[in-house]
Motif scaffolding. Structure first.
Motif, PDB file in Angstrom:
ATOM      1  N   UNK A  57      -0.092 -17.006   3.846  1.00 32.48           N
ATOM      2  CA  UNK A  57      -1.046 -17.173   2.745  1.00 32.48           C
ATOM      3  C   UNK A  57      -2.121 -16.108   2.801  1.00 32.48           C
ATOM      4  N   UNK A  58      -2.638 -15.886   4.013  1.00 32.02           N
ATOM      5  CA  UNK A  58      -3.660 -14.854   4.183  1.00 32.02           C
ATOM      6  C   UNK A  58      -3.091 -13.474   3.897  1.00 32.02           C
ATOM      7  N   UNK A  59      -1.824 -13.261   4.343  1.00 32.25           N
ATOM      8  CA  UNK A  59      -1.180 -11.972   4.125  1.00 32.25           C
ATOM      9  C   UNK A  59      -0.974 -11.720   2.627  1.00 32.25           C
ATOM     10  N   UNK A  60      -0.594 -12.785   1.894  1.00 34.57           N
ATOM     11  CA  UNK A  60      -0.375 -12.652   0.455  1.00 34.57           C
ATOM     12  C   UNK A  60      -1.664 -12.309  -0.268  1.00 34.57           C
ATOM     13  N   UNK A  61      -2.758 -12.919   0.160  1.00 35.61           N
ATOM     14  CA  UNK A  61      -4.045 -12.693  -0.505  1.00 35.61           C
ATOM     15  C   UNK A  61      -4.608 -11.320  -0.224  1.00 35.61           C
ATOM     16  N   UNK A  62      -4.202 -10.694   0.875  1.00 34.41           N
ATOM     17  CA  UNK A  62      -4.843  -9.425   1.276  1.00 34.41           C
ATOM     18  C   UNK A  62      -3.875  -8.252   1.268  1.00 34.41           C
ATOM     19  N   UNK A  63      -2.637  -8.475   0.774  1.00 39.92           N
ATOM     20  CA  UNK A  63      -1.627  -7.424   0.912  1.00 39.92           C
ATOM     21  C   UNK A  63      -1.467  -6.563  -0.329  1.00 39.92           C
ATOM     22  N   UNK A  64      -2.379  -6.645  -1.322  1.00 37.40           N
ATOM     23  CA  UNK A  64      -2.272  -5.788  -2.497  1.00 37.40           C
ATOM     24  C   UNK A  64      -2.331  -4.324  -2.082  1.00 37.40           C
ATOM     25  N   UNK A  65      -1.436  -3.540  -2.624  1.00 34.45           N
ATOM     26  CA  UNK A  65      -1.339  -2.135  -2.250  1.00 34.45           C
ATOM     27  C   UNK A  65      -2.648  -1.415  -2.588  1.00 34.45           C
ATOM     28  N   UNK A  66      -3.350  -0.804  -1.640  1.00 34.59           N
ATOM     29  CA  UNK A  66      -4.613  -0.116  -1.939  1.00 34.59           C
ATOM     30  C   UNK A  66      -4.429   1.059  -2.899  1.00 34.59           C
ATOM     31  N   UNK A  67      -3.216   1.613  -2.994  1.00 32.95           N
ATOM     32  CA  UNK A  67      -2.986   2.711  -3.931  1.00 32.95           C
ATOM     33  C   UNK A  67      -3.139   2.254  -5.379  1.00 32.95           C
ATOM     34  N   UNK A  68      -2.798   1.028  -5.686  1.00 30.43           N
ATOM     35  CA  UNK A  68      -2.939   0.511  -7.046  1.00 30.43           C
ATOM     36  C   UNK A  68      -4.394   0.500  -7.470  1.00 30.43           C
ATOM     37  N   UNK A  69      -5.264   0.104  -6.588  1.00 33.18           N
ATOM     38  CA  UNK A  69      -6.706   0.123  -6.886  1.00 33.18           C
ATOM     39  C   UNK A  69      -7.176   1.550  -7.151  1.00 33.18           C
ATOM     40  N   UNK A  70      -6.714   2.471  -6.334  1.00 33.46           N
ATOM     41  CA  UNK A  70      -7.143   3.862  -6.508  1.00 33.46           C
ATOM     42  C   UNK A  70      -6.627   4.454  -7.819  1.00 33.46           C
ATOM     43  N   UNK A  71      -5.349   4.121  -8.119  1.00 32.95           N
ATOM     44  CA  UNK A  71      -4.792   4.621  -9.369  1.00 32.95           C
ATOM     45  C   UNK A  71      -5.539   4.066 -10.572  1.00 32.95           C
ATOM     46  N   UNK A  72      -5.836   2.764 -10.510  1.00 28.03           N
ATOM     47  CA  UNK A  72      -6.569   2.145 -11.619  1.00 28.03           C
ATOM     48  C   UNK A  72      -7.952   2.762 -11.768  1.00 28.03           C
ATOM     49  N   UNK A  73      -8.600   2.990 -10.667  1.00 30.36           N
ATOM     50  CA  UNK A  73      -9.927   3.606 -10.721  1.00 30.36           C
ATOM     51  C   UNK A  73      -9.855   5.028 -11.261  1.00 30.36           C
ATOM     52  N   UNK A  74      -8.787   5.770 -10.841  1.00 28.17           N
ATOM     53  CA  UNK A  74      -8.635   7.141 -11.318  1.00 28.17           C
ATOM     54  C   UNK A  74      -8.364   7.174 -12.814  1.00 28.17           C
ATOM     55  N   UNK A  75      -7.512   6.231 -13.268  1.00 27.32           N
ATOM     56  CA  UNK A  75      -7.238   6.169 -14.696  1.00 27.32           C
ATOM     57  C   UNK A  75      -8.487   5.835 -15.484  1.00 27.32           C
ATOM     58  N   UNK A  76      -9.287   4.952 -14.942  1.00 26.97           N
ATOM     59  CA  UNK A  76     -10.541   4.595 -15.611  1.00 26.97           C
ATOM     60  C   UNK A  76     -11.470   5.804 -15.695  1.00 26.97           C
ATOM     61  N   UNK A  77     -11.544   6.539 -14.594  1.00 25.35           N
ATOM     62  CA  UNK A  77     -12.394   7.738 -14.591  1.00 25.35           C
ATOM     63  C   UNK A  77     -11.870   8.784 -15.579  1.00 25.35           C
ATOM     64  N   UNK A  78     -10.543   8.939 -15.633  1.00 21.04           N
ATOM     65  CA  UNK A  78      -9.953   9.894 -16.570  1.00 21.04           C
ATOM     66  C   UNK A  78     -10.255   9.519 -18.018  1.00 21.04           C
ATOM     67  N   UNK A  79     -10.143   8.229 -18.309  1.00 19.72           N
ATOM     68  CA  UNK A  79     -10.393   7.759 -19.674  1.00 19.72           C
ATOM     69  C   UNK A  79     -11.829   8.064 -20.106  1.00 19.72           C
ATOM     70  N   UNK A  80     -12.783   7.690 -19.275  1.00 22.23           N
ATOM     71  CA  UNK A  80     -14.182   7.920 -19.656  1.00 22.23           C
ATOM     72  C   UNK A  80     -14.533   9.401 -19.620  1.00 22.23           C
ATOM     73  N   UNK A  81     -13.862  10.155 -18.758  1.00 20.31           N
ATOM     74  CA  UNK A  81     -14.061  11.600 -18.782  1.00 20.31           C
ATOM     75  C   UNK A  81     -13.571  12.206 -20.085  1.00 20.31           C
ATOM     76  N   UNK A  82     -12.416  11.706 -20.560  1.00 15.05           N
ATOM     77  CA  UNK A  82     -11.891  12.175 -21.844  1.00 15.05           C
ATOM     78  C   UNK A  82     -12.847  11.820 -22.973  1.00 15.05           C
ATOM     79  N   UNK A  83     -13.366  10.603 -22.975  1.00 14.81           N
ATOM     80  CA  UNK A  83     -14.310  10.160 -24.005  1.00 14.81           C
ATOM     81  C   UNK A  83     -15.525  11.082 -24.057  1.00 14.81           C
ATOM     82  N   UNK A  84     -15.979  11.521 -22.891  1.00 17.32           N
ATOM     83  CA  UNK A  84     -17.181  12.360 -22.837  1.00 17.32           C
ATOM     84  C   UNK A  84     -16.923  13.816 -23.220  1.00 17.32           C
ATOM     85  N   UNK A  85     -15.670  14.235 -23.184  1.00 17.75           N
ATOM     86  CA  UNK A  85     -15.386  15.648 -23.423  1.00 17.75           C
ATOM     87  C   UNK A  85     -14.709  15.919 -24.759  1.00 17.75           C
ATOM     88  N   UNK A  86     -14.460  14.919 -25.567  1.00 15.23           N
ATOM     89  CA  UNK A  86     -13.900  15.172 -26.894  1.00 15.23           C
ATOM     90  C   UNK A  86     -14.960  15.808 -27.782  1.00 15.23           C
TER      91      UNK A  86
END
Length: 451
Positions: A57-86
């Motif tokens: 149970x503990x393993x399931x709650x804490x085993x989310x791949x850390x790369x997914x968080x980084x990718x999501x954060x990077x995509x978020x940064x890319x999106x707002x960067x695009x918004x600011x540079x159009x």
């Protein structure tokens, strides 16, 4: 690792020890005769399973791949960067209150980020544009876009020309504003329009100047021409004097035609030519022009050339709604050119009706046009360089005037030519200009003479 693959991996981790524990318990019951031993094994197995399930149970709650968080954060940064540079300004409204604006919008309206929540578009619009915007917003429907262009005010002065586009979400709580700064293109457009107006005004001045100069030159030129004709009566038997007087007359006529051509070109280019629509009987018009050139050819006797009107083309029944003077001028320029460059043979005038167009054709058996000189045919003050053309050089305006007039009248002038075999010029008008015709599909079914 993806979330889906990660879940499968955890499931396998959970089922394998569970299966092993159950198997151990069954084996112990089968081989052991002691109830105490079986009880102890059961308690141990249950305890192991509880510890394993807590771990899983503990393993399931804490085993989310850390790369997914980084990718999501990077995509978020890319999106707002695009918004600011159009290049467009973007603003989001929630319940008609601005909640976000990118840097470009702040730049267009010259507002700091801190003032975005207090932004009011109406403060930047002229009064009449405020009313127009309000009417459009009131009539807007969900998922509909509203777009219009206007000058925006900074102070009391119109500073920038922008395109405003409102987009409405299916959720009425939200709407979006996209602003494009068109100031540079608007100024360029105004500069081009000003330059165009100045160029057209310059052409009008040039035409007026040429008309005045022509009038001033024509008066003494006509006097010279008239006195040259009178002097023939004083020297009826002096061949030398008569020869000189003919030269004077001929060159006076050349100069008069030159002034006419220059004024025509200038008038057409400055759009000061007004066309008059009238019923023109083509047979009468062509007979008059063709007779003139045939008489000149007969009198000069310098070359055996005859101009023929094709009798199979129903010219005698055709009535064209057009400008008589300009149509005569077109035929005159084309026939003059054909006569000039035809040494012997025929020049045939005919027409064709097809695809709802009427095409007039002037075909000669003259010297033709070399391929390398065909692009010069309709260019002002241009002509070929071969020996025959050099002997008949004009100023190079006749065909250019014919082309300009045909286009002014809504038609198109073209030609085909083969050096040494002749040239064919043709110009086309819509058949609707031909008043006495009846059409079934593309076929002319009959003509009728308009009385």
């Amino acid at each position: 690792m993806s979330d889906k693959n990660n879940s499968k991996y955890l499931l396998v981790q959970a089922l394998v020890p569970l299966a092993c524990s159950v198997t151990l318990l069954i084996v112990c019951y089968q081989i052991s005769t002691s109830a105490a031993i079986n009880f102890i094994v059961s308690i141990f197995t249950c305890f192991a399973l509880i510890v394993w399930f807590v771990f899983m149970r503990k393993q399931t709650q804490t085993s989310t791949d850390p790369l997914s968080h980084n990718e999501l954060k990077q995509r978020d940064n890319n999106f707002w960067g695009l918004i600011e540079h159009v290049d467009n300004g973007l603003m989001i409204f929630e319940n008609d209150k601005p909640t976000f604006a990118n840097g470009q919008l702040c730049k267009i309206f010259d507002i700091p980020d801190a003032d975005v929540p207090q932004f009011n578009l109406y403060d930047y619009l002229p009064n009449q544009e405020q009313n127009r915007l309000q009417l459009l917003l009131n009539a807007a429907k969900p998922d509909e876009n509203i777009e219009f262009e206007t000058w925006i005010l900074q102070g009391n002065k119109a500073e920038k020309f922008v395109n405003l586009r409102y987009s409405f979400d299916s959720n009425p709580t939200y709407k979006y504003l996209v602003v494009s700064d068109l100031t540079i293109s608007k100024h360029s457009e105004q500069e081009l329009r000003t330059a165009k107006d100045k160029a057209e005004e310059s052409k009008r001045f040039k035409t007026a100047f040429l008309n005045n100069v022509s009038h001033e030159v024509r008066t003494p030129l006509n006097a010279i021409f008239g006195f040259a004709q009178l002097l023939k009566d004083y020297f009826p038997n002096d061949e030398t004097a008569l020869g000189y007087l003919k030269i004077v007359e001929k060159n006076c006529q050349i100069l008069l035609r030159l002034f006419d051509d220059i004024i025509d070109v200038s008038s057409i280019e400055s759009r000061s030519v007004i066309l008059k629509n009238e019923d023109v009987r083509l047979n009468d018009l062509l007979l008059k022009i063709v007779s003139k050139y045939n008489v000149q050819l007969t009198i000069s006797g310098t070359k055996p050339v005859e101009i023929i009107i094709d009798e199979d083309n129903n010219f005698e029944t055709m009535v064209l709604l057009t400008d008589r003077k300009r149509l005569t001028q077109i035929f005159d320029k084309l026939l003059s050119n054909a006569v000039k460059f035809t040494n012997e043979g025929q020049i045939v005038v005919s027409n064709q009706l097809y695809d709802n167009n009427i095409t007039f054709i002037i075909a000669d058996t003259g010297v033709g046009i070399p391929d390398e000189e065909k692009e010069l045919v309709f260019r002002s003050f241009s002509h070929g360089e071969n020996m025959y053309v050099s002997l008949h050089k004009g100023v190079g305006l006749g065909l250019n005037i014919a082309k300009l007039l045909v286009e002014l009248m809504g038609g198109k002038l073209a030609f085909t030519s083969e050096e040494g075999k002749g040239t064919t010029f043709s110009f086309t008008f819509p058949v609707a200009n031909l008043k006495n015709y009846s059409v079934n599909g593309d076929e002319v079914t009959h003509y009728k003479l308009i009385k």
